[in-house]
Design a protein around this motif. Structure first.
Motif, mmCIF file in Angstrom:
data_model
loop_
_atom_site.group_PDB
_atom_site.id
_atom_site.type_symbol
_atom_site.label_atom_id
_atom_site.label_comp_id
_atom_site.label_asym_id
_atom_site.label_seq_id
_atom_site.Cartn_x
_atom_site.Cartn_y
_atom_site.Cartn_z
ATOM 1 N N THR A 217 42.429 100.343 -10.227
ATOM 2 C CA THR A 217 42.232 100.307 -8.910
ATOM 3 C C THR A 217 40.694 99.893 -9.456
ATOM 4 N N LEU A 218 39.662 99.027 -9.185
ATOM 5 C CA LEU A 218 38.468 99.275 -8.784
ATOM 6 C C LEU A 218 37.652 100.615 -8.153
ATOM 7 N N SER A 219 36.852 100.821 -8.965
ATOM 8 C CA SER A 219 35.797 101.397 -8.305
ATOM 9 C C SER A 219 35.121 100.067 -6.896
ATOM 10 N N PRO A 220 34.299 101.706 -5.899
ATOM 11 C CA PRO A 220 34.044 100.612 -5.231
ATOM 12 C C PRO A 220 32.155 100.697 -4.747
ATOM 13 N N VAL A 221 32.197 101.136 -6.545
ATOM 14 C CA VAL A 221 30.788 100.774 -6.687
ATOM 15 C C VAL A 221 30.960 99.503 -7.111
#
Length: 742
Positions: A217-221
């Motif tokens: 899951t990709l970081s939201p940053v």
């Protein structure tokens, strides 16, 4: 009959003799019964195996847990042995060089009670090069938006949450967060602070089965690069944009797969970027900008990504004045020479020539021309907008310009305008909201969440200013909004557009001050800027260009968004600096051991529970002053994470120097302090000076962060362990000392 009696007497004598023999010699495998059974004893408590004890009597050491197993050794009474484990009625022991098993009845047992270990600091997170814990916002029950969606997707991937990611932090998400925290040895608060989120996305968190893993899951940053295998809402959004631009076919899969990598390569090649298939921050920004070249376009891109600031030399951390020497002086001389103010050699000596050059630079930039290089001077000297000698200042895109005759004051072509829309979050959204609040289209506080109210405010602004009213803040909308000639809400434009804009300069109802604002709030702001050395002259209560420049210089020095607008965060920071009447020493810090000018009143100090009161205050006012009770020395801090205690960093290198002066260096040993928040409230607490783990401020000479503890109940303290107990004892001792001062 007599012979029978004789035989009976003889038999009884034999039985009695055998009984005495059995009682006299203990044999492993038999247990005493009746009156000979040992009375229950109060056992000594130990925390774990192995432990040292003694034998009660002579006892047999067996090869296994059986009285029929091989006899290895007869251990004498009162002999010292080591117990490695106990199972049933047998103990596994070590006697000298022999190892085996003995019956527990014949040794002095101890009760093993596992003691809760002293909490260790949060695990050190190895972050990816482009990621930093500072990019995360605190998430807890009630939060909504893209960051919550990413969190839920990560928790689902790790097996802590079931169902779909809906972007709403409810009871089920809170329960999943607590389960994640417990499995990964974090305090089970149900709150995801910046450090835990960085660990979740960039470390190797344990999944629900207890296995360490790296999540997909990709970081939201926004600054994090997308790489093969990443998945999540941000990937879906990027794919949708690539489809719209003609680089990708089909429907978004939500996974950064081979097809997406190929599409990104094609996009990068078309738009003049390095074609490597990695969606880094620059690539993502351009894809989402709405002005990038599509697959069939032939024109050149209209948006150029903002280059890195120059110069790249480090900015000195301490003030410089006549007579100083060293590398910091060389940096100042070199920069002054680049700008044409200094003609002599770069020798690292702060002499008359350097001082005069510095004064000329300060005068040209509206600063206090005293020839002393402080933070305000550094902010201007090492900025991209520093004026060369003989040039006149022109308004910069990030400042609030004086209204010009043109209808729109478009920023330079190098400025990028990423489109913002519903559910977006971050500082760009907060800045957008601040502008809408100033113009009267939005009420309340700029929280950085692009929700329904923000969409409606943007639509109203667009409609009033002749733009397409779609509720999305694209390039054109932002150009008009920040251009200086935007129409305010409910204003009749009988005059020329630029006159209307001037007449409706930002109202101060929201607490935000900008060019055009007037009154006592502006006067108070100016007075603080004068005290800090950022503004020259008197506090006249009129927010003009010089005040805006001073605000911007302060913002740069304080690592805030340097827009020249005094919003809630800037005002909070300024109030924190002034709360202890220590503003001048915070700026120049010529003497790092200098005490506060005025001691805070002990009568105002409160003893309040961290969870019940202080935590919410720290969340609202993250900039604070820490005042050491014993020495009277204080330093400024920024609180960035709230868990079982508060994590903070000294704001500047001078603040670090003061703190370390109090503690005599870096140590875990706590000291009692008063913490003065920027709303004026003061609370008893304790802190240490040992830097550890995550660091956001890179130029404060503090390689990590420190912790602030506040009063907690005995139950809360006990549940955390000895570490919290030591701080609580320090707080209580400090409170007793505070009472004597009243």
């Amino acid at each position: 009959m007599s012979q029978l009696k004789i035989r009976l007497r003889t038999l009884m004598a034999i039985v009695a003799a055998l009984t005495l023999l059995v009682c006299a010699v203990p044999v492993t495998g038999f247990t005493a019964t009746g009156s000979e059974q040992a009375a229950e004893e109060t056992l000594e408590t130990v925390s774990s195996y192995p432990y040292t004890t003694k034998t009660k009597v002579k006892v047999n050491l067996r090869a296994s847990r059986s009285t029929r197993s091989t006899l290895l050794k007869k251990i004498p009474a009162d002999a010292e042995i080591t117990v490695n484990a106990v199972k049933g009625s047998w103990a596994e022991v070590q006697y000298k060089k022999y190892s085996g098993y003995v019956k527990t009845d014949y040794i002095v047992l101890k009760e093993v009670k596992k003691v809760k270990p002293t909490p260790t600091p949060t695990p050190v997170v190895t972050l990816s090069p482009e990621e930093d814990a500072g990019g995360y916002n605190i998430l807890q029950k009630g939060a909504e938006g893209r960051e919550v969606t990413s969190l839920q997707e990560a928790l689902i991937e790790l097996g802590f949450l079931n169902g779909q990611a809906d972007g709403k932090f409810g009871a089920s998400t809170e329960k999943a967060v607590i389960a994640f925290q417990q499995k990964n040895d974090y305090p089970a608060t149900g709150i995801m602070d910046a450090n835990i989120q960085a660990f979740l996305y960039s470390g190797q968190p344990k999944n629900s089965a207890g296995t360490k893993t790296s999540i997909r899951t990709l970081s939201p940053v926004a600054e994090v690069s997308m790489k093969k295998g990443n998945k999540g809402a941000a990937v879906t959004e990027l794919q949708q944009k690539l489809i719209e631009l003609g680089y990708l076919k089909g429907t978004p899969s939500g996974t950064y797969d081979t097809d997406t990598i190929g599409a990104v390569r094609s996009f990068q090649k078309k738009n003049g970027l390095t074609s490597n298939g990695t969606a880094d921050a620059t690539t993502r920004q351009l894809i989402m900008s709405g002005t990038a070249l599509g697959a069939k376009d032939t024109a050149t891109p209209t948006v150029v990504i903002t280059p890195s600031p120059t110069p790249t030399v480090p900015v000195p951390a301490v003030s410089l004045r006549n007579g100083d020497k060293g590398d910091d002086v060389k940096l100042v001389q070199k920069r002054l020479k680049e700008l044409g103010y200094y003609k002599s050699s770069v020798d690292g000596k702060m002499g008359k020539g350097t001082v005069n050059a510095l004064k000329a630079f300060q005068k040209a930039h509206g600063l206090n021309d005293d020839g002393v290089a402080g933070q305000a001077t550094y902010a201007a000297l090492f900025s991209d907008n520093a004026l060369k000698k003989g040039t006149t200042p022109t308004p910069q895109p990030t400042e609030i310009p004086t209204p010009a005759p043109e209808v729109t004051a478009a920023p330079a072509a190098s400025v990028s305008w990423p489109t913002m829309r519903k559910d977006d979050t971050g500082t760009d959204v907060a800045q957008l909201q601040e502008a809408l609040i100033q113009l009267g289209y939005l009420s309340g506080k700029a929280d950085g969440n692009y929700g329904t109210k923000t969409v409606e405010a943007v639509r109203a602004f667009q409609k009033a200013n002749g733009l397409t009213a779609d509720g999305a803040a694209g390039e054109q909308t932002q150009r008009v909004l920040y251009g200086g000639n935007a129409k305010a809400a409910n204003v009749k434009t009988t005059a020329a557009p630029q006159q209307a804009a001037t007449a409706t300069a930002a109202p101060a109802t929201s607490g935000t001050l900008k060019v055009g604002s007037t009154g006592t709030d502006v006067q108070t702001l100016q007075q603080k800027l004068i005290e800090l050395g950022y503004l020259k002259g008197s506090a006249d209560g009129v927010f003009g260009n010089k005040t805006a420049a001073a605000v911007k210089a302060y913002q740069k020095a304080s690592k805030l968004t340097a827009d020249g607008v005094a919003g809630s965060q800037t005002l909070s920071s300024l109030n924190a600096v002034a709360a202890n009447k220590n503003a001048a020493s915070s700026n120049t810090a010529a003497n790092t051991s200098q005490k506060t000018t005025v001691t805070p009143s002990a009568a105002r100090v409160q003893y309040a529970n961290w969870y019940e009161k202080v935590k919410s205050v720290a969340r609202s006012y993250p900039y604070a002053t820490v005042y050491d009770i014993g020495t009277g020395i204080s330093w400024q801090v920024h609180i960035f994470s709230l868990g079982a205690h508060a994590d903070y960093e000294p704001v500047t290198a001078n603040d670090t120097a003061r703190m370390e002066k109090v503690f005599g260096g870096n140590t875990w040993n706590p000291r009692a302090v008063w913490v003065i928040f920027s709303d004026g409230s003061i609370y008893i607490g304790s802190t240490h000076s040992m830097p550890h783990e995550v660091q956001h401020v890179r130029d404060n000479n503090f390689n990590g962060h420190s912790c602030l503890h506040f009063p907690r109940t005995q139950e809360q303290v006990t549940s955390i362990g000895p570490y919290a107990t030591k701080h609580q004892e320090t707080i209580d001792a400090g409170w007793a000392a505070t009472q004597k001062m009243k």
